[in-house]
Design an enzyme around this catalytic site. Sequence first.
Site, PDB file in Angstrom:
ATOM      1  N   ASP A  13      17.554  31.832  16.872  1.00 13.08           N
ATOM      2  CA  ASP A  13      16.255  31.395  16.371  1.00 13.08           C
ATOM      3  C   ASP A  13      16.491  30.963  14.927  1.00 13.08           C
ATOM      4  OD1 ASP A  13      13.752  31.149  15.277  1.00 13.08           O
ATOM      5  OD2 ASP A  13      13.203  33.263  15.476  1.00 13.08           O
ATOM      6  N   LYS A  88      14.385  22.394   7.561  1.00 11.73           N
ATOM      7  CA  LYS A  88      13.717  22.104   8.832  1.00 11.73           C
ATOM      8  C   LYS A  88      12.638  21.043   8.635  1.00 11.73           C
ATOM      9  CE  LYS A  88      12.703  24.993  12.834  1.00 11.73           C
ATOM     10  NZ  LYS A  88      12.749  26.402  13.189  1.00 11.73           N
ATOM     11  N   GLU A 193      10.361  27.155  20.500  1.00 13.39           N
ATOM     12  CA  GLU A 193      10.199  28.547  20.053  1.00 13.39           C
ATOM     13  C   GLU A 193       9.175  29.317  20.898  1.00 13.39           C
ATOM     14  OE1 GLU A 193       9.575  28.044  15.849  1.00 13.39           O
ATOM     15  OE2 GLU A 193      11.644  27.379  15.578  1.00 13.39           O
ATOM     16  N   ASP A 219       2.277  31.301  17.865  1.00 12.43           N
ATOM     17  CA  ASP A 219       3.482  31.513  17.051  1.00 12.43           C
ATOM     18  C   ASP A 219       3.267  30.936  15.641  1.00 12.43           C
ATOM     19  OD1 ASP A 219       5.989  31.575  15.927  1.00 12.43           O
ATOM     20  OD2 ASP A 219       7.014  30.512  17.546  1.00 12.43           O
TER      21      ASP A 219
END
Length: 629
Positions: A13, A88, A193, A219
């Site tokens: 992750d 990211k 994810e 999430d």
Amino acid sequence: MAKKYEGPAIGIDLGTTYSCVAVWQDQNNRAEIIHNDQGNRTTPSFVAFTNEQRLIGESAKNQAASNPTNTVFAFMRTKQTLIVADAKRLIGRKYSDSVIQNDIQLWPFKVVAGNDDKPEIIVKYKGEEKRLCAEEISSMILMKMCEIAEKFLESPVKNAVVTVPAYFNDSQRKATKDAGAIAGLNVMRIINEPTAAALAYGLQKRANNVGRRNVFIFDLGGGTFDVSLLTLEDDSFDVKATAGDTHLGGEDFDNRMVNHLVKEFKRKNKMDISGNSRALRRLRTACERAKRTLSFDTEATIDIDALYDGVDFHSIITRAKFEQLNMDLFEKCLDIVKSCLADAKMAKGSVDDVVLVGGSSRIPKVQQLLKDFFKEKDLCSSINPDEAVAYGAAVQAALLCEGIKNVPNLVLQDVTPLSLGKAIDGDVMNVVIPRNTSIPTKKTRKYSTLEDNQPYVSIMVYEGERMVASENNLLGLFHLSVRHAPRGLPIHVCFSIDADGILNVSAEEKTSGNKKDITITNENGRLSSKEIERMIVEAEHFKSEDMKHVKKARAMRALDAYLYNMKKVMKDNSVTSKLTAVDKVKISSAMIKGEELIDDNEQETFVFVDVLRELESIFESAMKKINKD
Ligand code: AMP
């Protein structure tokens, strides 16, 4: 039957603020979260460069406040993190992208436009300026997570499943794969994810034999927000819809608090700290801590000594104030929840479980809004929100590997988060694959030439939801030669998305016999294979430099420890009284040489090793003489 991979495979992750790695343990029938060398189950996604070395993870984070301009966050996704080139967020984007332009103003390190308008981060490493792209920073974190797993498994690891936010677009997914390649990893699969979290949750539910369930995964992490609605039944995990925002998360909430306190400091002290990256960094760290406290307490204290110009800062922030500062962002989360349900055409009453994932899902107001929306349904927090994604990734990795017996034979059906299509006459977006279509998928559409004697047709591929094609994200453009054909000649365009969510587009002109198949490789803003090769070599270089540093540190420590023991012995009269005068002189001058060397950090490793050997030989031969007597 899909290809199976050999050797151990891990799930990573790759998070905005923290990363986590897990591996399926067949003998225990479950995935294991692997702790790092500090004993922590998650590792900060930080990379730092100093004059001596490159640091990754805990050590990079620990020095972040004192070295802000050279500490790079792994994920270019945050907008506020002052020390961070949030990799990211940068990944798969262009320098001129307005999102990047906004972020750049908040970062303390320099980001410049490289080849093809690709953003590059400038850092200082060993006194020299280095340019790194987002993929390289991400690859460093991937490598670190892989090393953590290798230590635990006591064997090399080459295969991994890496997770990405569900809302990552095609270029961002491809760039993540490239980051894996630079790290020397074979990225077997990219999974979303929330889907990974659902795998973790679903396995738990499956064990309890609960039948068919509609599960909503919420999430909310450090820099991204993802929601997914899945139907779990026996061994099948069907994603019905996914939605999200790659620019919404814990760091935005920290930001709001930082801005509020910058104003308060200005009001109280008539000083503006907004241009001082070190002060802002320290304030941000304190705000993040306070935010966590506010998840359990109704107020939190901020206390920072000499924050700016020697002036201390003390403040108290209440949970109510924190909520007020962020209410619009929390409500934005709820809007995204609603749009996901609408896409899945499912009423909220049909949702059986609401599962919380990501550190920011612990915020009480967020939980309250969700509870109110889902009519007091209990929110499920039985899975660890920080570890569920890596756990699910490890399960997926095991499913793709040879020789794993005890992993349940799950079938995972994910969806594509954005509509994909082609521009047609008048800049109109003609959707070929609508968003939330199950993947892998393949769709072919027939188009026609518009004019007589047209030499070629242009195929412009876009992703996005706008009806005006050029308002969407252009993934690629190619021309297919049609050799002066008449108007109305059919052209078959095929869109296919693989299990990683990566798109390929091909076009074919069948009728003229001039068959031609062109596949968009979407090199736009992407690394070329040559660049990846160069970066792999550079990554190896970084790694060997890191090793050199570790070896040198070890040699220095060994010399230091030996000197320490020698000193102790030389203080013992019963020993020194038996030494000859010559040996005494030899030993003390060797010790001085050793101590001087310890202070001289510039020397190469072999110098420390040689001096230690010399010291050992002088000392041991002197001791032998005493023992003989
Ligand atoms: P993740 O990306 O899932 O690791 O989430 C990291 C984010 O969760 C960071 O922004 C943290 O500040 C935030 N976070 C972690 N624990 C808490 C907590 N107890 N309350 C509020 N936010 C938290």
